[in-house]
Design a protein around this motif. Structure first.
Motif, PDB file in Angstrom:
ATOM      1  N   ASP A  56       0.807  -1.213   0.000  1.00  0.00           N
ATOM      2  CA  ASP A  56       0.000   0.000   0.000  1.00  0.00           C
ATOM      3  C   ASP A  56       0.844   1.269   0.000  1.00  0.00           C
ATOM      4  O   ASP A  56       0.352   2.353  -0.343  1.00  0.00           O
ATOM      5  CB  ASP A  56      -0.936   0.013   1.214  1.00  0.00           C
ATOM      6  N   LEU A  57       2.105   1.154   0.414  1.00  0.00           N
ATOM      7  CA  LEU A  57       2.990   2.322   0.453  1.00  0.00           C
ATOM      8  C   LEU A  57       3.567   2.673  -0.914  1.00  0.00           C
ATOM      9  O   LEU A  57       3.975   3.809  -1.147  1.00  0.00           O
ATOM     10  CB  LEU A  57       4.152   2.080   1.426  1.00  0.00           C
ATOM     11  N   LEU A  58       3.623   1.697  -1.815  1.00  0.00           N
ATOM     12  CA  LEU A  58       4.330   1.905  -3.070  1.00  0.00           C
ATOM     13  C   LEU A  58       3.772   3.041  -3.926  1.00  0.00           C
ATOM     14  O   LEU A  58       4.543   3.845  -4.455  1.00  0.00           O
ATOM     15  CB  LEU A  58       4.379   0.599  -3.861  1.00  0.00           C
ATOM     16  N   PRO A  59       2.453   3.168  -4.098  1.00  0.00           N
ATOM     17  CA  PRO A  59       1.966   4.299  -4.894  1.00  0.00           C
ATOM     18  C   PRO A  59       2.396   5.652  -4.319  1.00  0.00           C
ATOM     19  O   PRO A  59       2.739   6.569  -5.078  1.00  0.00           O
ATOM     20  CB  PRO A  59       0.440   4.123  -4.832  1.00  0.00           C
ATOM     21  N   SER A  60       2.396   5.785  -3.004  1.00  0.00           N
ATOM     22  CA  SER A  60       2.809   7.049  -2.383  1.00  0.00           C
ATOM     23  C   SER A  60       4.297   7.298  -2.580  1.00  0.00           C
ATOM     24  O   SER A  60       4.724   8.442  -2.782  1.00  0.00           O
ATOM     25  CB  SER A  60       2.485   7.032  -0.883  1.00  0.00           C
ATOM     26  N   ILE A  61       5.076   6.235  -2.521  1.00  0.00           N
ATOM     27  CA  ILE A  61       6.521   6.362  -2.750  1.00  0.00           C
ATOM     28  C   ILE A  61       6.785   6.820  -4.182  1.00  0.00           C
ATOM     29  O   ILE A  61       7.572   7.744  -4.422  1.00  0.00           O
ATOM     30  CB  ILE A  61       7.225   5.023  -2.470  1.00  0.00           C
ATOM     31  N   ARG A  62       6.110   6.209  -5.132  1.00  0.00           N
ATOM     32  CA  ARG A  62       6.294   6.577  -6.542  1.00  0.00           C
ATOM     33  C   ARG A  62       5.846   8.006  -6.800  1.00  0.00           C
ATOM     34  O   ARG A  62       6.496   8.761  -7.541  1.00  0.00           O
ATOM     35  CB  ARG A  62       5.520   5.606  -7.430  1.00  0.00           C
ATOM     36  N   ALA A  98      12.580  -2.410  -0.856  1.00  0.00           N
ATOM     37  CA  ALA A  98      13.917  -2.465  -0.262  1.00  0.00           C
ATOM     38  C   ALA A  98      14.698  -1.197  -0.596  1.00  0.00           C
ATOM     39  O   ALA A  98      15.352  -0.599   0.275  1.00  0.00           O
ATOM     40  CB  ALA A  98      14.671  -3.700  -0.753  1.00  0.00           C
ATOM     41  N   LEU A  99      14.633  -0.764  -1.828  1.00  0.00           N
ATOM     42  CA  LEU A  99      15.290   0.481  -2.227  1.00  0.00           C
ATOM     43  C   LEU A  99      14.691   1.674  -1.491  1.00  0.00           C
ATOM     44  O   LEU A  99      15.403   2.594  -1.089  1.00  0.00           O
ATOM     45  CB  LEU A  99      15.158   0.680  -3.738  1.00  0.00           C
ATOM     46  N   ALA A 100      13.379   1.647  -1.307  1.00  0.00           N
ATOM     47  CA  ALA A 100      12.704   2.745  -0.594  1.00  0.00           C
ATOM     48  C   ALA A 100      13.145   2.809   0.863  1.00  0.00           C
ATOM     49  O   ALA A 100      13.321   3.900   1.422  1.00  0.00           O
ATOM     50  CB  ALA A 100      11.191   2.578  -0.687  1.00  0.00           C
ATOM     51  N   LYS A 101      13.341   1.654   1.490  1.00  0.00           N
ATOM     52  CA  LYS A 101      13.822   1.633   2.866  1.00  0.00           C
ATOM     53  C   LYS A 101      15.252   2.160   2.951  1.00  0.00           C
ATOM     54  O   LYS A 101      15.584   2.966   3.818  1.00  0.00           O
ATOM     55  CB  LYS A 101      13.765   0.204   3.417  1.00  0.00           C
ATOM     56  N   ALA A 102      16.096   1.687   2.044  1.00  0.00           N
ATOM     57  CA  ALA A 102      17.509   2.054   2.084  1.00  0.00           C
ATOM     58  C   ALA A 102      17.736   3.524   1.781  1.00  0.00           C
ATOM     59  O   ALA A 102      18.672   4.134   2.301  1.00  0.00           O
ATOM     60  CB  ALA A 102      18.300   1.191   1.101  1.00  0.00           C
ATOM     61  N   ASN A 103      16.880   4.100   0.963  1.00  0.00           N
ATOM     62  CA  ASN A 103      17.092   5.473   0.511  1.00  0.00           C
ATOM     63  C   ASN A 103      16.141   6.496   1.136  1.00  0.00           C
ATOM     64  O   ASN A 103      16.037   7.619   0.654  1.00  0.00           O
ATOM     65  CB  ASN A 103      16.989   5.527  -1.018  1.00  0.00           C
ATOM     66  N   GLY A 104      15.450   6.078   2.186  1.00  0.00           N
ATOM     67  CA  GLY A 104      14.673   7.026   2.981  1.00  0.00           C
ATOM     68  C   GLY A 104      13.245   7.282   2.537  1.00  0.00           C
ATOM     69  O   GLY A 104      12.492   7.965   3.247  1.00  0.00           O
ATOM     70  N   TRP A 105      12.814   6.720   1.410  1.00  0.00           N
ATOM     71  CA  TRP A 105      11.485   7.045   0.889  1.00  0.00           C
ATOM     72  C   TRP A 105      10.363   6.398   1.685  1.00  0.00           C
ATOM     73  O   TRP A 105       9.291   6.995   1.862  1.00  0.00           O
ATOM     74  CB  TRP A 105      11.387   6.629  -0.581  1.00  0.00           C
ATOM     75  N   ALA A 107      10.311   5.697   4.915  1.00  0.00           N
ATOM     76  CA  ALA A 107      10.133   6.472   6.142  1.00  0.00           C
ATOM     77  C   ALA A 107       9.462   7.811   5.835  1.00  0.00           C
ATOM     78  O   ALA A 107       8.595   8.271   6.588  1.00  0.00           O
ATOM     79  CB  ALA A 107      11.482   6.695   6.822  1.00  0.00           C
ATOM     80  N   TRP A 108       9.841   8.407   4.720  1.00  0.00           N
ATOM     81  CA  TRP A 108       9.321   9.732   4.370  1.00  0.00           C
ATOM     82  C   TRP A 108       7.810   9.697   4.141  1.00  0.00           C
ATOM     83  O   TRP A 108       7.093  10.566   4.630  1.00  0.00           O
ATOM     84  CB  TRP A 108      10.027  10.240   3.116  1.00  0.00           C
ATOM     85  N   VAL A 109       7.323   8.689   3.429  1.00  0.00           N
ATOM     86  CA  VAL A 109       5.884   8.656   3.139  1.00  0.00           C
ATOM     87  C   VAL A 109       5.069   8.254   4.362  1.00  0.00           C
ATOM     88  O   VAL A 109       3.872   8.555   4.444  1.00  0.00           O
ATOM     89  CB  VAL A 109       5.553   7.720   1.955  1.00  0.00           C
ATOM     90  N   LYS A 110       5.707   7.582   5.323  1.00  0.00           N
ATOM     91  CA  LYS A 110       4.976   7.169   6.520  1.00  0.00           C
ATOM     92  C   LYS A 110       4.824   8.317   7.520  1.00  0.00           C
ATOM     93  O   LYS A 110       3.952   8.275   8.390  1.00  0.00           O
ATOM     94  CB  LYS A 110       5.689   5.986   7.189  1.00  0.00           C
TER      95      LYS A 110
END
Length: 222
Positions: A56-62, A98-105, A107-110
């Protein structure tokens, strides 16, 4: 699980172009996805899926990446996902989170506070550095198989996607006793890849609020 990563990006970029949401000119030619990138992304064909909460986080990350104002960010993000997939066999969504966790995204969207977000850092992976990190894990002293690297990335993406060689040396240098021996440390890391995150040892330096990265805390958790 809905749209694939690539399909989502194609639609998302198209909507940005149509609404002038990315550039004042209303055109974003440099964001057109190459046929090579789109074709190579199909290599991630595993049936594994994320938890519903992560998915569910992926659309917000993108969306957040698309709104950075950097017209090269989205293609670079897609390329990074494809690179991780090709080196590990991970499915697209797992590689992306995994890339989103490593690069801060992630955490940012949460985080919901706009004030807090001002002090958070996010990054778009650089292809050469990411590829060097993955290759080191596969061909360096650890000699991970693709499956082992995939497991390591899912467990501690901030280690294996961001210069694991540096973390390897730092963790080994502060490891307790015989584990400072490279051969023994490699044996330990092969059985538990997370030990590369243990870059602090309060036995030597005293407590410095580094419990998450401390060998003593690791031993206490075992």
């Amino acid at each position: 699980m809905g749209l694939s990563v690539i399909a989502f990006f194609v639609l998302f970029l198209g909507s940005l172009q149509a609404t002038n949401g990315f550039a004042t000119t209303g055109t974003i030619p440099s964001l057109q996805l190459s046929a090579e990138v789109l074709a190579s992304s199909s290599s991630c064909l595993f049936a594994e899926t994320l938890s519903e909460a992560e998915a569910d986080l992926l659309p917000s990350i993108r969306e957040a990446i698309g709104e950075t104002g950097d017209e090269l960010a989205m293609p670079a993000w897609i390329e990074a996902i494809d690179l991780v997939c090709s080196k590990t066999g991970l499915p697209e969504d797992s590689a992306e989170i995994a890339l989103a966790k490593a690069n801060g995204w992630r955490a940012w969207v949460k985080v919901t506070s706009k004030f807090a977000k001002k002090y958070m850092k996010t990054y778009i992976p650089e292809k050469d550095r990411l590829e060097a990190s993955l290759d080191w894990a596969l061909t360096g002293p650890l000699q991970f198989s693709e499956d082992q690297l995939a497991t390591a990335i899912l467990g501690t993406p901030e280690v294996y996607l961001l210069e694991p060689e540096t973390k390897f040396e730092k963790a080994r240098s502060v490891a307790p006793g015989d584990f400072q021996n490279t051969e023994k440390f490699v044996e330990l890391a092969t059985s538990d890849p997370s030990v590369l995150s243990l870059t602090f040892n309060c036995v030597d330096s005293g407590c410095n609020s580094e419990c998450g990265n401390c060998w003593v805390s690791y031993e206490n958790r075992k």
